[in-house]
Scaffold this motif. Structure first.
Motif, PDB file in Angstrom:
ATOM      1  N   TRP A  89       2.002   3.332  -8.661  1.00  0.00           N
ATOM      2  CA  TRP A  89       2.518   2.003  -8.375  1.00  0.00           C
ATOM      3  C   TRP A  89       3.519   1.618  -9.454  1.00  0.00           C
ATOM      4  O   TRP A  89       3.181   1.616 -10.638  1.00  0.00           O
ATOM      5  N   TRP A  98       5.420  -1.593 -10.121  1.00  0.00           N
ATOM      6  CA  TRP A  98       5.645  -3.001  -9.783  1.00  0.00           C
ATOM      7  C   TRP A  98       5.969  -3.750 -11.068  1.00  0.00           C
ATOM      8  O   TRP A  98       5.126  -3.841 -11.966  1.00  0.00           O
ATOM      9  N   THR A 133       0.279 -10.971  -6.634  1.00  0.00           N
ATOM     10  CA  THR A 133       0.290  -9.624  -6.068  1.00  0.00           C
ATOM     11  C   THR A 133      -1.078  -9.225  -5.507  1.00  0.00           C
ATOM     12  O   THR A 133      -2.120  -9.693  -5.963  1.00  0.00           O
ATOM     13  N   SER A 163       0.851  -1.180   0.000  1.00  0.00           N
ATOM     14  CA  SER A 163       0.000   0.000   0.000  1.00  0.00           C
ATOM     15  C   SER A 163       0.888   1.231   0.000  1.00  0.00           C
ATOM     16  O   SER A 163       2.095   1.148   0.207  1.00  0.00           O
ATOM     17  N   ARG A 185      -2.626  -5.314  -4.320  1.00  0.00           N
ATOM     18  CA  ARG A 185      -2.455  -3.892  -4.063  1.00  0.00           C
ATOM     19  C   ARG A 185      -3.600  -3.392  -3.201  1.00  0.00           C
ATOM     20  O   ARG A 185      -4.753  -3.728  -3.429  1.00  0.00           O
ATOM     21  N   PRO A 226      -4.965  -0.091  -2.723  1.00  0.00           N
ATOM     22  CA  PRO A 226      -4.728   1.211  -3.352  1.00  0.00           C
ATOM     23  C   PRO A 226      -5.143   2.379  -2.478  1.00  0.00           C
ATOM     24  O   PRO A 226      -6.068   2.316  -1.695  1.00  0.00           O
TER      25      PRO A 226
END
Length: 376
Positions: free
Chosen positions: A318, A320, A308, A284, A310, A312
């Motif tokens: 982000w 990644w 994954t 986060s 997330r 948010p």
């Protein structure tokens, strides 16, 4: 997790890692190649300090003629008045740079969290050392610390009590949740070749502005929330956090946080993941993640195949990236944003191996079986 699924993951682990060996060192594991092939490793223990890579860099301040060798001979623990010969005396009370070893196999139950001071190496090689059934290890506002070769399991939060801190002050030791290892506002830390499992809270937390940490060659298993990088969503100081997670084995029977990152940067490289329930890598507050050369093996019976997760926050970017990872049993990695490089300096840099080498790179993850007089 169903028993059939556990057996399947254990069988997969055997296939991936093969028989345990402490003699053959895979050439691509740059850390192990540096020291493990030497039969005289016990006569030159401090060589280990020059073998770390990643954001911790070389741990050269933990070696040299000024380092005090200290041997733990007593598995007891008095958190207020530690006796000479105990782990707490060497790790917290003894002044100067200290290299700690263990006289024999032992089981240490910490009555209160063990506060490790700066310039300390805890080296379990050559003994079977368990920190278990009590409190865990805390690195609070310290630097240049090595933790190597320990079994840490069954850690629990303890009743309110006092414990000596680095510098000699005796202070309340409350507020610890049962983590195996917790870093608080600490830097230049190397956690290598430990086996961690079944603690009340997390196995490894890097929090409150801690940075320049390398977590390598460890085995994390039988646990829910494995690794937390970043204190909480509101702690902006963790934006400077930089952590390398390399050559580790996650599983079997792990659920989430391998790692979970807030704010900062994580280079997750050449690890093996033997299943997960919720997710493998999460975060986060817009952290950056470079996942490189890992092997992700989703649980065959699990509904969630996503590597994954997330969590948010509006307005956060982000970054990644998955570079050269391999995915089995339907595992999938969702990429977003740009690829962010770790920008290692010459003391931190190392070459990532291909994901098809990960099973050999991680076959000896966790505590090694080392004997004096033979290669480890």
């Amino acid at each position: 997790m169903a028993s059939k699924e556990v057996l399947a993951i254990v069988f997969l682990s055997i296939l991936l890692h093969g028989a345990v060996t402490t003699k053959v060192v895979d050439g691509a594991n740059v850390i192990d190649r540096c020291w493990r092939g030497q039969p005289n490793w016990a006569a030159n223990r401090q060589r280990l300090a020059a073998c770390s890579v990643g954001f911790a860099g070389k741990m050269r301040q933990n070696r040299g003629p000024g380092v005090i060798p200290y041997t733990v001979t007593d598995p007891g623990d008095d958190p207020v008045r530690p006796r000479p010969g105990t782990l707490r005396y060497g790790a917290t009370v003894l002044g100067g740079k200290v290299w700690i070893t263990f006289q024999r196999d032992m089981h240490i139950r910490l009555a209160q969290p063990l506060f490790v001071k700066s310039f300390t190496a805890i080296d379990g090689r050559g003994a079977d050392v368990h920190i278990a059934g009590g409190a865990g290890i805390v690195l609070h506002r310290v630097s240049s610390v090595i933790i190597h070769g320990l079994h840490i399991h069954g850690c629990r939060s303890q009743p309110e009590g006092l414990a000596v801190r680095p510098g000699g002050a005796v202070q309340p030791a409350g507020g610890m949740d049962g983590d195996a290892i917790r870093l608080v506002s600490s830097a230049k830390v190397w956690i290598d070749h430990n086996s961690l499992s079944r603690c009340e809270d997390g196995l490894l937390d890097v929090t409150v502005g801690s940075t320049d940490v390398t977590i390598s060659n460890n085995w994390f298993f039988n646990h829910d929330k494995v690794m937390l990088l970043g204190h909480d969503d509101g702690h902006a100081e963790d934006r400077r956090m930089r952590v390398t997670v390399a050559f580790n084995r996650f599983g079997p029977s792990v659920n989430q946080r391998m790692p979970r990152i807030r704010h900062g940067y994580a280079h997750v490289v050449n690890n093996v993941y033997l299943g997960w329930k919720d997710y493998a890598i999460g975060g986060s507050m817009g952290p950056s993640v470079k996942s490189q050369g890992n092997l992700f093996v989703a649980s065959a019976a699990a509904d969630n195949k996503k590597v994954t997760r997330r969590m948010p926050v509006a307005g956060r970017e982000w970054d990644w990236a998955s570079i050269g990872d391999s995915f089995l049993n339907g595992a999938v990695f969702k990429q977003t944003g740009s690829r962010v490089r770790p920008n290692y300096n010459k003391h931190q840099a190392f070459a990532a191996a291909s994901s098809n080498q990960v099973k050999s790179l991680t076959k000896d993850a966790g505590v090694l079986r080392c004997s004096v007089g033979s290669a480890c």
